[in-house]
Motif scaffolding. Structure first.
Motif, PDB file in Angstrom:
ATOM      1  N   TRP A  77      20.136  58.506  75.496  1.00 36.45           N
ATOM      2  CA  TRP A  77      19.383  58.495  76.695  1.00 36.45           C
ATOM      3  C   TRP A  77      19.959  58.575  77.940  1.00 36.45           C
ATOM      4  N   HIS A  81      18.028  60.887  83.884  1.00 35.17           N
ATOM      5  CA  HIS A  81      16.953  61.827  83.263  1.00 35.17           C
ATOM      6  C   HIS A  81      15.729  61.080  83.119  1.00 35.17           C
ATOM      7  N   LEU A  82      15.910  60.034  82.451  1.00 34.92           N
ATOM      8  CA  LEU A  82      14.621  59.014  82.105  1.00 34.92           C
ATOM      9  C   LEU A  82      13.937  58.626  83.344  1.00 34.92           C
ATOM     10  N   THR A  84      13.982  59.845  86.212  1.00 32.90           N
ATOM     11  CA  THR A  84      13.432  61.054  86.830  1.00 32.90           C
ATOM     12  C   THR A  84      12.067  61.385  86.266  1.00 32.90           C
ATOM     13  N   GLU A  85      12.083  61.297  84.880  1.00 30.90           N
ATOM     14  CA  GLU A  85      10.954  61.830  84.111  1.00 30.90           C
ATOM     15  C   GLU A  85       9.814  60.668  84.248  1.00 30.90           C
ATOM     16  N   SER A  88       8.358  60.720  87.950  1.00 32.62           N
ATOM     17  CA  SER A  88       7.557  62.175  88.186  1.00 32.62           C
ATOM     18  C   SER A  88       6.078  61.853  87.589  1.00 32.62           C
ATOM     19  N   GLU A  89       6.111  61.400  86.173  1.00 26.58           N
ATOM     20  CA  GLU A  89       4.719  60.906  85.781  1.00 26.58           C
ATOM     21  C   GLU A  89       3.852  59.894  86.533  1.00 26.58           C
TER      22      GLU A  89
END
Length: 103
Positions: A77, A81-82, A84-85, A88-89
């Motif tokens: 992980w 990145h995690l 941001t993901e 955004s959700e």
């Protein structure tokens, strides 16, 4: 007369502790069963087919997934990145909630 006394540092240094060795700790190691061993035991022994002698587990044991279906590859992980993901959700869900309220 029986008052405990803290020994002086000089008295402790005079004792020769170099030749005294403490006994190693004893640890009981239990063998850990592998998935394969557990599968063989599950099918071999009828004790696993019932729980507390009353609850029938045969239906459950028929649908248990084999080991190769449970294995997953290790995925590293990346925190950025995690984050941001997930963020955004959450923003997308929030925007959908806002547009539904306006309608």
């Amino acid at each position: 007369a029986d008052i405990p006394v803290i020994p002086d540092l000089e008295d402790v240094q005079e004792e020769d502790l170099a030749m005294q060795v403490a006994a190693p700790p004893s640890v009981q190691v239990n063998r850990v069963l592998t998935y394969h061993d557990l599968d063989k035991d599950l099918m071999k022994y009828a004790a696993f087919q019932t729980l507390d002698g009353e609850i029938d587990l045969k239906l459950l044991t028929k649908v248990l997934a084999p080991e190769h279906e449970l294995r997953e590859d290790d995925v590293s992980w990346d925190w950025d990145h995690l984050f941001t993901e997930v963020s955004s959700e959450l923003v997308t869900e929030w925007d959908l909630g806002q547009s539904e309220r306006e309608d």
